[in-house]
Design a protein around this motif. Structure first.
Motif, PDB file in Angstrom:
ATOM      1  N   PRO A 261      55.909 -89.092  35.173  1.00 37.20           N
ATOM      2  CA  PRO A 261      55.098 -89.594  34.055  1.00 37.20           C
ATOM      3  C   PRO A 261      54.277 -88.450  33.460  1.00 37.20           C
ATOM      4  O   PRO A 261      53.983 -87.452  34.117  1.00 37.20           O
ATOM      5  N   LEU A 262      53.926 -88.623  32.201  1.00 41.35           N
ATOM      6  CA  LEU A 262      53.095 -87.616  31.560  1.00 41.35           C
ATOM      7  C   LEU A 262      51.725 -87.571  32.222  1.00 41.35           C
ATOM      8  O   LEU A 262      51.149 -88.605  32.571  1.00 41.35           O
ATOM      9  N   THR A 263      51.200 -86.383  32.391  1.00 44.51           N
ATOM     10  CA  THR A 263      49.853 -86.236  32.902  1.00 44.51           C
ATOM     11  C   THR A 263      48.858 -86.640  31.809  1.00 44.51           C
ATOM     12  O   THR A 263      49.233 -86.814  30.643  1.00 44.51           O
ATOM     13  N   ALA A 264      47.610 -86.766  32.183  1.00 46.16           N
ATOM     14  CA  ALA A 264      46.584 -87.127  31.197  1.00 46.16           C
ATOM     15  C   ALA A 264      46.514 -86.090  30.083  1.00 46.16           C
ATOM     16  O   ALA A 264      46.385 -86.433  28.899  1.00 46.16           O
ATOM     17  N   ALA A 265      46.611 -84.817  30.451  1.00 47.16           N
ATOM     18  CA  ALA A 265      46.563 -83.750  29.448  1.00 47.16           C
ATOM     19  C   ALA A 265      47.776 -83.821  28.524  1.00 47.16           C
ATOM     20  O   ALA A 265      47.660 -83.629  27.305  1.00 47.16           O
ATOM     21  N   GLU A 266      48.952 -84.111  29.092  1.00 40.41           N
ATOM     22  CA  GLU A 266      50.155 -84.214  28.273  1.00 40.41           C
ATOM     23  C   GLU A 266      50.085 -85.405  27.328  1.00 40.41           C
ATOM     24  O   GLU A 266      50.510 -85.328  26.172  1.00 40.41           O
ATOM     25  N   ARG A 267      49.531 -86.530  27.809  1.00 39.23           N
ATOM     26  CA  ARG A 267      49.392 -87.705  26.942  1.00 39.23           C
ATOM     27  C   ARG A 267      48.445 -87.421  25.779  1.00 39.23           C
ATOM     28  O   ARG A 267      48.724 -87.797  24.635  1.00 39.23           O
ATOM     29  N   ARG A 268      47.326 -86.762  26.076  1.00 39.66           N
ATOM     30  CA  ARG A 268      46.394 -86.416  24.990  1.00 39.66           C
ATOM     31  C   ARG A 268      47.065 -85.466  24.007  1.00 39.66           C
ATOM     32  O   ARG A 268      46.942 -85.621  22.782  1.00 39.66           O
ATOM     33  N   GLY A 269      47.755 -84.471  24.538  1.00 40.84           N
ATOM     34  CA  GLY A 269      48.419 -83.506  23.666  1.00 40.84           C
ATOM     35  C   GLY A 269      49.458 -84.164  22.781  1.00 40.84           C
ATOM     36  O   GLY A 269      49.532 -83.879  21.567  1.00 40.84           O
ATOM     37  N   LEU A 270      50.253 -85.074  23.358  1.00 39.96           N
ATOM     38  CA  LEU A 270      51.289 -85.745  22.586  1.00 39.96           C
ATOM     39  C   LEU A 270      50.674 -86.641  21.520  1.00 39.96           C
ATOM     40  O   LEU A 270      51.159 -86.689  20.373  1.00 39.96           O
ATOM     41  N   PHE A 271      49.603 -87.354  21.866  1.00 38.54           N
ATOM     42  CA  PHE A 271      48.952 -88.254  20.898  1.00 38.54           C
ATOM     43  C   PHE A 271      48.466 -87.472  19.681  1.00 38.54           C
ATOM     44  O   PHE A 271      48.755 -87.822  18.535  1.00 38.54           O
ATOM     45  N   TRP A 272      47.707 -86.414  19.925  1.00 36.93           N
ATOM     46  CA  TRP A 272      47.135 -85.674  18.797  1.00 36.93           C
ATOM     47  C   TRP A 272      48.201 -84.880  18.040  1.00 36.93           C
ATOM     48  O   TRP A 272      48.070 -84.665  16.822  1.00 36.93           O
ATOM     49  N   ALA A 273      49.248 -84.481  18.727  1.00 38.99           N
ATOM     50  CA  ALA A 273      50.354 -83.804  18.030  1.00 38.99           C
ATOM     51  C   ALA A 273      51.044 -84.758  17.064  1.00 38.99           C
ATOM     52  O   ALA A 273      51.357 -84.396  15.921  1.00 38.99           O
ATOM     53  N   LEU A 274      51.281 -85.998  17.512  1.00 39.47           N
ATOM     54  CA  LEU A 274      51.911 -86.984  16.641  1.00 39.47           C
ATOM     55  C   LEU A 274      50.985 -87.388  15.498  1.00 39.47           C
ATOM     56  O   LEU A 274      51.441 -87.645  14.374  1.00 39.47           O
ATOM     57  N   VAL A 275      49.679 -87.452  15.773  1.00 39.85           N
ATOM     58  CA  VAL A 275      48.710 -87.741  14.712  1.00 39.85           C
ATOM     59  C   VAL A 275      48.757 -86.641  13.655  1.00 39.85           C
ATOM     60  O   VAL A 275      48.791 -86.906  12.441  1.00 39.85           O
ATOM     61  N   ALA A 276      48.767 -85.391  14.111  1.00 41.34           N
ATOM     62  CA  ALA A 276      48.830 -84.272  13.166  1.00 41.34           C
ATOM     63  C   ALA A 276      50.117 -84.307  12.354  1.00 41.34           C
ATOM     64  O   ALA A 276      50.121 -84.058  11.138  1.00 41.34           O
ATOM     65  N   MET A 277      51.216 -84.648  13.017  1.00 40.99           N
ATOM     66  CA  MET A 277      52.508 -84.737  12.334  1.00 40.99           C
ATOM     67  C   MET A 277      52.486 -85.852  11.291  1.00 40.99           C
ATOM     68  O   MET A 277      52.997 -85.696  10.169  1.00 40.99           O
ATOM     69  N   ALA A 278      51.900 -86.996  11.639  1.00 40.66           N
ATOM     70  CA  ALA A 278      51.825 -88.133  10.717  1.00 40.66           C
ATOM     71  C   ALA A 278      50.944 -87.804   9.515  1.00 40.66           C
ATOM     72  O   ALA A 278      51.281 -88.138   8.366  1.00 40.66           O
TER      73      ALA A 278
END
Length: 526
Positions: A261-278
């Motif tokens: 599973p994604l670590t907490a840091a990876e989940r935060r990174g993925l969330f904000w990366a997708l937000v930036a992409m959107a």
């Protein structure tokens, strides 16, 4: 009394002999870079031999008889030396690939692509695991070859974790990544503009003013992705996995990678990366909307009935590669800083440098391809072959669907020996595109036929650069797995792809369904 040979064993024997023959022939071929060097030398010699011959065929651009230029003449050799650097720097696919890989390299090396794939597959219901895996494999084409090293081994991991045969997962992912390499799931890949540049250069042998839209096959390849997913789903669940049930998993699974599973840091990174992409996507869409948007083509460059954003002259269409760069660089950087895989801007530059280091071999091949194409186009041989070939096909009077089918089959055969999509099209485009134009077939349709043939046999040839790596992935689970194992598993996919994907293209052509943006089916010689 001699025991009868089981039918399956007999088939494996025939298949093994065929593969041995393909491997022997393929191993005798030189490296692709050397192959194009030898082809360039062959063009020089052929141009010298034909330079004194008078041909009755007329150049469609000028109406004059075709004349072959002697590339071994003194002035031609000195021009070759003087223009060597400019020819290389002017090789359009080189810039396309390198610019796209700068952004994709950051997204890969910061961990954004890996995290996005793991997250997407981890939330998928088990009954939809196969189509989801194939869909992600097709989507990985935006990252060029990243799917081979990321998605395919993950396919084995998630199938094993779900209690299914891991080699079935590897096969399904391989089908999507390589068997469906020319399919694109909505998002264009760097392959689209790269192939279009080859197509345009080849078309301009006959029509110097012809411009090919980089998304000329986008609708067809998007619909194709749905076909690839359906084929991968059916063949994996109904044919491949039941046959693999007898194959025991005897690898050291304790040492195998897990679908963590994604670590907490990876989940935060993925969330904000997708937000930036959107956010970037919304801002980009808003910039397209005004009638005065600088992304639109000037009114005098827009043909009647066309949209100013969709013609090849539109800045947005000319910026496809740059947009791929930005839309992967941005989330890659954001993910890296939030997840902690990037500390300073130097880490971003290091990621770009690492991605460019992996492109060294491609740059070498591109140098020789550029020199070959310059000589081939400048000699007049391409025009002669196109005109004479078109006259021959006209004399045969074959239905157009048979001509399209022949191009697909020929590409599939060449595909067994030359694994690089760009190298094959660099070789075939200068011959096939002008030839088909002489028969009234548009470059867009010719390129689409090539893309079908380019994908359907890649999963069968041991000469494909990543094939040995995939065998190693299989051996992690089944120690005795080898080339024959992988090929026997992939044959059902190849058969299904060859038949159904060809029928899909013929259906597009038969019903006049648009192939892509700014695309056509017919070409009317001027």
């Amino acid at each position: 009394m001699q025991q009868p040979v089981p039918e399956a064993a007999s088939q494996r024997g025939v298949m093994s002999r065929f593969l041995d023959s393909v491997e022997r022939v393929g191993n005798r071929l030189p490296d692709p870079a050397m192959l194009f060097l030898l082809l360039m030398l062959a063009v020089w010699v052929l141009s010298w031999a034909l330079s004194g011959v008078s041909f009755q065929a007329l150049d469609p651009r000028t109406g004059d008889p075709i004349r072959i230029v002697n590339l071994l003449a003194g002035e031609s050799l000195t021009a070759f030396m003087a223009n060597m650097v400019s020819v290389f720097l002017g090789f359009a696919p080189l810039g396309v690939v390198l610019v796209a890989m700068l952004g994709l390299g950051v997204a890969e090396h910061t961990g954004f692509i890996n995290a996005a794939l793991r997250r997407a597959l981890s939330v998928t219901p088990k009954q939809l695991l196969t189509p989801a895996l194939v869909a992600v494999a097709v989507l990985s084409h935006v990252a060029v070859d990243a799917g081979y090293v990321l998605v395919i081994p993950l396919g084995g991991v998630i199938f094993y974790a779900a209690g299914r045969h891991p080699i079935a997962g590897i096969a399904a992912a391989f089908c999507g990544v390589s068997g469906g390499f020319s399919a694109t799931l909505l998002v264009p890949s760097s392959l689209d503009p790269m192939l279009a540049t080859f197509t345009q250069s080849a078309a301009q042998i006959l029509d110097p003013d012809l411009v090919v839209n980089p998304l000329n096959n986008w609708i067809f390849t998007t619909v194709s992705s749905l076909l690839i997913i359906a084929i991968g789903w059916f063949v994996t669940d109904r044919i491949v996995e039941p046959r693999l049930a007898r194959m025991q998993v005897d690898g050291d699974t304790s040492q195998l990678p897990t679908m963590e599973p994604l670590t907490a840091a990876e989940r935060r990174g993925l969330f904000w990366a997708l937000v930036a992409m959107a956010i970037a996507a919304v801002l980009f869409a808003l910039s397209l909307m005004p009638g005065t948007s600088p992304w639109r083509a000037a009114p005098h460059l827009v043909p009647d009935g066309s949209h100013p954003l969709l013609v090849a002259a539109a800045p947005v269409m000319q910026s496809i590669v740059a947009l791929i760069f930005v839309f992967f660089l941005l989330p890659g950087v954001v993910y890296g800083y939030v997840a902690g895989t990037v500390k300073t801007h130097r880490d971003v530059i290091a990621a770009m440098t690492k991605s460019m280091a992996g492109m060294g071999y491609y740059i070498v091949i591109a140098f020789f391809i550029a020199q070959f194409l310059a000589g081939f186009n400048g000699s007049g041989l391409g025009t002669l072959m196109a005109v004479e070939g078109a006259d021959f096909l006209r004399a045969l009077g074959l239905p157009m669907w048979m001509t399209i089918l022949g191009l697909i089959v020929m590409t599939g055969i060449v595909n067994l020996f030359i694994g690089s999509a760009s190298a094959k099209w660099a070789l075939l485009a200068p011959i096939m595109v002008p030839l088909m134009m002489q028969l009234g077939v548009s470059p867009d349709l010719t390129q689409a036929a090539y893309r079908v043939g380019d994908s359907m046999t890649t999963i069968l040839t041991p000469l494909m650069p990543y094939f040995p790596l995939i065998v190693v992935f299989c051996q992690r689970y089944v120690k005795s797995a080898g080339i024959g194992t992988l090929v026997s598993v992939m044959i059902p996919y190849s058969i299904a792809l060859s038949i159904l994907w060809t029928l899909l293209l013929l259906a597009f052509w038969g019903f006049g369904i648009p192939l892509g943006i700014g695309a056509s089916y017919e070409y009317a010689p001027g």
